[in-house]
Scaffold this motif. Structure first.
Motif, mmCIF file in Angstrom:
data_model
loop_
_atom_site.group_PDB
_atom_site.id
_atom_site.type_symbol
_atom_site.label_atom_id
_atom_site.label_comp_id
_atom_site.label_asym_id
_atom_site.label_seq_id
_atom_site.Cartn_x
_atom_site.Cartn_y
_atom_site.Cartn_z
ATOM 1 N N ASP A 1 10.736 10.958 -8.971
ATOM 2 C CA ASP A 1 11.224 10.811 -10.344
ATOM 3 C C ASP A 1 10.510 9.712 -11.127
ATOM 4 N N GLY A 2 9.512 9.073 -10.500
ATOM 5 C CA GLY A 2 8.740 8.040 -11.190
ATOM 6 C C GLY A 2 9.270 6.632 -10.998
ATOM 7 N N ALA A 3 10.366 6.487 -10.277
ATOM 8 C CA ALA A 3 10.951 5.159 -10.028
ATOM 9 C C ALA A 3 11.140 4.959 -8.526
ATOM 10 N N VAL A 4 10.987 3.715 -8.094
ATOM 11 C CA VAL A 4 11.288 3.366 -6.701
ATOM 12 C C VAL A 4 12.610 2.622 -6.737
ATOM 13 N N ASP A 5 13.654 3.275 -6.233
ATOM 14 C CA ASP A 5 14.997 2.708 -6.342
ATOM 15 C C ASP A 5 15.894 3.193 -5.207
ATOM 16 N N ILE A 6 17.175 2.897 -5.323
ATOM 17 C CA ILE A 6 18.150 3.246 -4.296
ATOM 18 C C ILE A 6 18.218 4.746 -4.041
ATOM 19 N N PRO B 1 0.816 -1.217 0.000
ATOM 20 C CA PRO B 1 0.000 0.000 0.000
ATOM 21 C C PRO B 1 0.847 1.264 0.000
ATOM 22 N N TYR B 2 2.155 1.111 0.095
ATOM 23 C CA TYR B 2 3.059 2.255 0.200
ATOM 24 C C TYR B 2 3.727 2.623 -1.113
ATOM 25 N N ARG B 3 3.325 1.978 -2.190
ATOM 26 C CA ARG B 3 4.001 2.168 -3.472
ATOM 27 C C ARG B 3 4.070 3.644 -3.888
ATOM 28 N N ASN B 4 2.993 4.392 -3.763
ATOM 29 C CA ASN B 4 3.004 5.796 -4.197
ATOM 30 C C ASN B 4 3.952 6.644 -3.366
ATOM 31 N N ALA B 5 3.991 6.402 -2.052
ATOM 32 C CA ALA B 5 4.851 7.201 -1.175
ATOM 33 C C ALA B 5 6.316 6.783 -1.266
ATOM 34 N N ALA B 6 6.580 5.600 -1.824
ATOM 35 C CA ALA B 6 7.955 5.095 -1.888
ATOM 36 C C ALA B 6 8.833 5.867 -2.863
ATOM 37 N N ASP B 7 8.221 6.550 -3.813
ATOM 38 C CA ASP B 7 8.985 7.362 -4.757
ATOM 39 C C ASP B 7 9.269 8.710 -4.094
ATOM 40 N N VAL B 8 10.173 8.699 -3.140
ATOM 41 C CA VAL B 8 10.433 9.853 -2.281
ATOM 42 C C VAL B 8 10.894 11.067 -3.069
ATOM 43 N N ASN B 9 11.734 10.868 -4.075
ATOM 44 C CA ASN B 9 12.246 12.015 -4.837
ATOM 45 C C ASN B 9 11.352 12.397 -6.012
#
Length: 121
Positions: free
Chosen positions: A103-108, A93-101
């Motif tokens: 930029d459209g990607a969830v990464d390092i 359920p956290y996918r949207n908030a995981a893109d902290v910066n």
């Protein structure tokens, strides 16, 4: 505080605990109304709490950048949520908030952003 304000029919609060300051604070207000409060405030009814005939609206907490899991804190748990998503947890359920910066990607890079927040940078 609002004791006897018979036309008062809406109150919004930000506190999260009841205290002596609310003793009879909403006594003799309008019979119906709306009480808006944070989800963490216990929903007690009565003249020192929420009037019996009023509806309760729980307001969503403000989003905090880096608070991936929405618990109000930016901490290592948020990093773990990002790692879970990066490892393929598609039902998070956290996918949207995981893109902290943003930029459209969830990464390092998002993990690095949280680390910078934790370090006060």
């Amino acid at each position: 505080m609002f004791n006897g304000c018979s036309k008062l029919s809406k109150v919004e609060v930000n506190f999260t605990e009841w205290s002596y300051a609310t003793y009879s604070w909403l006594n003799n207000v309008a019979a119906t109304g709306e009480f808006i409060c944070p989800s963490s405030l216990p929903q007690k009814r009565g003249t020192s709490n929420i009037p019996a005939g009023w509806t309760i609206t729980v307001k969503a907490p403000a989003h905090i950048t880096g608070d991936v899991n929405g618990d109000g804190d930016v901490d290592v748990v948020d990093i773990n949520c990002i790692i879970d998503i990066m490892l393929g947890s598609t039902d998070s359920p956290y996918r949207n908030a995981a893109d902290v910066n943003g930029d459209g990607a969830v990464d390092i890079v998002d993990i690095n952003c949280i680390i910078q927040i934790l370090l006060g940078e």
